[in-house]
Design an enzyme around this catalytic site. Structure first.
Site, PDB file in Angstrom:
ATOM      1  N   THR A 143       0.956  -3.012  -0.212  1.00 53.01           N
ATOM      2  CA  THR A 143      -0.043  -4.035   0.112  1.00 53.01           C
ATOM      3  C   THR A 143       0.300  -5.381  -0.514  1.00 53.01           C
ATOM      4  OG1 THR A 143      -1.784  -2.366   0.308  1.00 53.01           O
ATOM      5  CG2 THR A 143      -2.489  -4.626  -0.090  1.00 53.01           C
ATOM      6  N   ARG A 150      -4.447   6.433   0.394  1.00 49.31           N
ATOM      7  CA  ARG A 150      -3.365   5.835   1.181  1.00 49.31           C
ATOM      8  C   ARG A 150      -2.403   5.045   0.300  1.00 49.31           C
ATOM      9  NH1 ARG A 150      -7.616   5.311   5.199  1.00 49.31           N
ATOM     10  NH2 ARG A 150      -8.025   3.120   4.748  1.00 49.31           N
ATOM     11  N   PHE A 151      -2.660   4.976  -0.976  1.00 47.52           N
ATOM     12  CA  PHE A 151      -1.735   4.483  -1.991  1.00 47.52           C
ATOM     13  C   PHE A 151      -1.339   3.018  -1.788  1.00 47.52           C
ATOM     14  CE2 PHE A 151      -0.283   8.898  -0.718  1.00 47.52           C
ATOM     15  CZ  PHE A 151      -1.263   9.533  -1.463  1.00 47.52           C
ATOM     16  N   CYS A 152      -2.250   2.215  -1.260  1.00 46.70           N
ATOM     17  CA  CYS A 152      -1.975   0.781  -1.047  1.00 46.70           C
ATOM     18  C   CYS A 152      -0.718   0.577  -0.211  1.00 46.70           C
ATOM     19  CB  CYS A 152      -1.851   0.044  -2.385  1.00 46.70           C
ATOM     20  SG  CYS A 152      -3.349   0.056  -3.376  1.00 46.70           S
ATOM     21  N   ASN A 153      -0.534   1.437   0.785  1.00 46.51           N
ATOM     22  CA  ASN A 153       0.625   1.317   1.666  1.00 46.51           C
ATOM     23  C   ASN A 153       0.173   1.599   3.090  1.00 46.51           C
ATOM     24  OD1 ASN A 153       3.165   1.670   3.046  1.00 46.51           O
ATOM     25  ND2 ASN A 153       4.100   1.854   1.025  1.00 46.51           N
TER      26      ASN A 153
END
Length: 796
Positions: free
Chosen positions: A147, A410-413
């Site tokens: 992100t 979603r792991f900032c992706n």
């Protein structure tokens, strides 16, 4: 594979043992020549759990912290902008740290400059600000970008730059001279923080060769590499990649565990003459300026020119000791890479070998197949025996109870999540419009996962860590069936429960209210009739505790000491009295006209609720002192003394600050069944089996018990649709979904494993952990409805 064969041969009869404080590595070829156990014992004594979130942040070494603390006790780090001895010593340490970090990255000050930043995100933003992108140029970022890289598109859009999200395989086509539109920026990660997929570091050299750059020009494409996830487990070797990237973003705590406030932007020196001048300049970045004229002269060296203000010199000094400890423990980053690769291969193999008895996979691993190279990060989903996905939030909660630290979401992706989970942009936008946000409990939407689970490995991860994860997954999810209710597997004959019969041999044992949400409950005196309003039990969850500038009420899950705040209602005086250990009692009026109120809003389980701040320094200071957290009290005036049955306001839901419904009911029989399960599953020497887990642990409003010989069966209440309490009618709104909060001891505020861990194994309905049922009052005579202990219960 031997572990899999042993574990799959039989269903575990008892839960896996709690993870040991230290585990022994058994990798014959990559456990640092047999030193892993000693390394963990001496350098990482804090590893009391199975820690598998190293992509989030790895663990700092004891020698790093000890040596850093020792230096602070013998030296005086000072502002390097001064000229005295301590300042000059600090500046020398900063300069030396730059050289050492470059050496760690496989390059030198001749080729790269080090600009210290607050973190990798700040480094990425700085790179975007100083890249001389032309208005008709492009900002291209690959699908697997974090992100923090995707966020650059907002800066680029403000400059009129064309935005182009691409697949990594499209880079050659996108950067071809035939389609060049002007000076542009290409950004990509060296390693995807979602799946672990890795990408070559030589793309800048590849692009440079397309254009044949010279020393007095720069090719139209600038290249930014996000190395935050990659650098922790693999050597960068920047000098081995020809021209090399223009920018490399790094994070220190990702590599060393500490310092957490330090990142770095490595800038290729041959690119420096072509950089755009930063619009903002701070202290230390200029060699001269005037107050009353728009004139300033920037410092000549790129480091000083770009490091606004005073650098974090304490953390930079800490970096020295981080590098020392890393070298002393592991010898080189190559040794770490070798170990991480072996652990990852073992983990992927074991996760893929997990099977239900019918042969279906327990885990769906994303990636780690075929030609692409993958680093020590593994994303996966858990499936039931029919191949249906199990919500990742449920898995994460159970992992926490089992002493396993992993990541869910979603792991900032966004790009990688959309790719591996097959999520389209319209789907995500629809989820957002429904109020679903990353990090909430909506882990499955239309039976489809909107996030995943992630385990990631560090320099000190052991094979036993992986084994504990595998045992946990087998024990909790092997042969689990998502469809229907776990009640079908209970040791009772559910056919004996008639859906139409009325159960008359039951009564209310206790009535409990929670005047302050997430704090301790107050039991209504025996025999006292307690009013029921359209919002629920009178005074139940009429107050919440709030942090400044937060929309979410404080919860016991995050602040366990809230359990120590004990309320009691003084009916005669219409006051609420709060008690807490070591503090004098706090008295609060239950009449809104006595309170100084200020309207705001809050959210409870994604529902908008009106909250009115109680403006009182006396109350705020008392609460903040008890919890050691700055907070204030808020209420809903309709729920207080004079507004309990005021006309309905359609702007807000017709309930208190309770999560899902007005009233929560549990039965003594279901509670005893859980206690029995805990005792059955516990090892002989497990103190958990001797812990009393009574019905109060579930924070109910009504506790029901059987009368006579015709006992309520455990979990029979899950089949009820209507409950009569002394003639007052309540509709059953469904089962109560539970979280780890029920494993916080309500007397001591200590976090325990039970009863959540046992409920999760034994009592799931449609994949969710449940206990108790929600009730909503029905009928038009609410003003005369009340409940008291001893009241007769009829249920259908």
């Amino acid at each position: 594979m031997e572990l899999q064969k042993r574990l799959l041969a039989q269903q575990p009869a008892t839960p896996p043992p709690s993870p040991p404080a230290s585990t022994n590595g058994i990798l014959s070829a990559s456990d640092y020549n047999g030193r892993l156990d000693e390394i963990r014992r001496t350098e990482y004594p804090q590893l009391k759990t199975v820690f598998l979130d190293h992509t989030g942040s790895t663990v700092c070494a004891a020698s790093h912290i000890q040596e850093f603390a020792a230096e602070l006790m013998t030296q005086i780090p000072a502002n390097p902008h001064s000229r005295h001895v301590e300042s000059q010593w600090t500046q020398a340490r900063i300069d030396h740290a730059r050289d050492r970090l470059l050496a760690f990255a496989g390059t030198s000050a001749e080729r790269y400059a080090v600009v210290f930043t607050a973190n990798a995100t700040a480094a990425i933003r700085l790179a975007a600000e100083i890249t001389p992108i032309e208005q008709h140029g492009e900002f291209c970022y690959t699908r697997e970008s974090h992100t923090s890289v995707v966020g650059v598109r907002s800066l680029a859009a403000d400059q009129g730059v064309h935005l182009r999200p691409i697949e990594f395989t499209d880079i050659g086509e996108v950067t071809a001279p035939a389609r060049c539109r002007g000076t542009s920026l290409l950004a990509y990660p060296a390693q995807c923080n979602f799946s672990g997929q890795r990408f070559p570091l030589n793309m800048a050299d590849t692009v440079s060769k397309l254009y044949g750059s010279t020393s007095d020009t720069h090719v139209p494409w600038w290249v930014l590499v996000d190395a935050a996830a990659y650098a922790a487990s693999s050597p960068l070797r920047l000098d081995a990649h020809g021209a090399g990237p223009d920018f490399v973003a790094m994070s220190m705590y990702k590599i060393f565990g500490a310092p957490t406030g330090l990142g770095a932007l490595l800038i290729r020196r041959s690119s420096v003459p072509f950089l755009r001048t930063k619009r903002y300049f701070g202290g230390g970045t200029v060699a001269g300026l005037t107050f009353d004229q728009p004139w300033q002269v920037y410092r000549s060296d790129i480091e000083a020119r770009l490091e606004d203000g005073t650098v974090n010199f304490h953390d930079i000094i800490s970096l020295h000791h981080a590098l020392d400890a890393h070298a002393n423990i592991y010898d080189s980053i190559d040794m770490v890479a070798r170990h991480a690769r072996a652990v990852t291969e073992y983990a992927v193999r074991e996760l893929r070998a997990l099977r239900h008895r019918n042969g279906r996979l327990v885990c769906e691993v994303y990636g780690h197949t075929g030609e692409p190279v993958f680093g020590p990060t593994v994303a996966f989903s858990v499936k039931d025996r029919a191949g249906r996905y199990i919500g990742y939030m449920e898995v994460e909660r159970l992992a926490v109870m089992a002493g396993i630290s992993l990541r869910a979401g979603r792991f900032c992706n966004p790009g990688a999540a959309q790719k591996w989970l097959c999520l389209s942009a319209p789907e995500l936008m629809k989820h957002a419009s429904l109020g679903y946000v990353c990090g909430d409990d909506h882990d499955l939407v239309d039976d489809k996962p909107v996030g995943a689970l992630r385990v990631s490995f560090g320099a000190m991860t052991s094979i036993e860590d992986i084994d504990q994860l595998v045992k946990f997954l087998l024990y909790q999810f092997r042969d689990y069936n998502m469809s229907g209710s776990a009640i079908s597997r209970l040791p009772i004959d559910t056919m004996e429960i008639s859906p139409t019969a009325l159960s008359v041999n039951a009564q209310v044992d206790k009535v409990i209210i929670y005047p302050v949400k997430s704090c301790h409950g107050w039991t209504v005196p025996s025999g006292t009739s307690w009013p029921v309003t359209r919002h629920g039990l009178k005074y139940d969850r009429v107050f919440v505790l709030m942090r400044e500038h937060s929309l979410l009420p404080m919860q016991q899950k995050q602040v366990p000491n809230m359990a120590l705040i004990r309320p009691r209602v003084d009916i005669d005086k219409s006051t609420l009295v709060l008690d807490a250990p070591g503090h004098e009692s706090l008295e609060i009026s239950l009449r809104p006209e006595d309170l100084k109120l200020e309207t705001t809003e809050t959210q409870v389980c994604s529902t908008r609720v009106r909250a009115v701040r109680v403006r009182s320094d006396r109350i705020s200071l008392w609460l903040s002192s008890v919890l050691s957290v700055s907070c204030y009290l808020a209420c809903e005036p309709r729920l207080l003394e004079s507004g309990a049955n005021t006309p309905h306001n359609s702007c807000y839901p017709d309930k208190s600050f309770a999560n899902k419904a007005q009233i929560l009911m549990v039965t003594q029989e279901s509670s005893r069944q859980v206690e029995q399960w805990i005792a059955e599953d516990a090892a002989p020497d497990d103190a958990t089996s001797r812990i009393r887990v009574g019905p109060m642990q579930y924070r109910p409003n009504i506790i029901v018990k059987s009368l006579g010989t015709d006992m309520i069966k455990p979990f029979e209440e899950l089949k009820w649709t209507l409950v009569h309490v002394d003639g007052s009618r309540f509709a059953v709104a469904g089962p109560c979904r539970r979280c780890q909060m029920i494993s916080i001891d309500q007397e001591s505020a200590k976090k325990l494993k039970e009863p959540y861990a046992t409920l999760a194994r034994r009592m799931r309905v449609d994949g969710k952990v449940v206990f108790g049922i929600y009730l909503n009052a029905t009928g038009s005579l609410l003003s005369t409805t009340s409940i008291k202990s001893g009241a007769t219960i009829n249920a259908a």
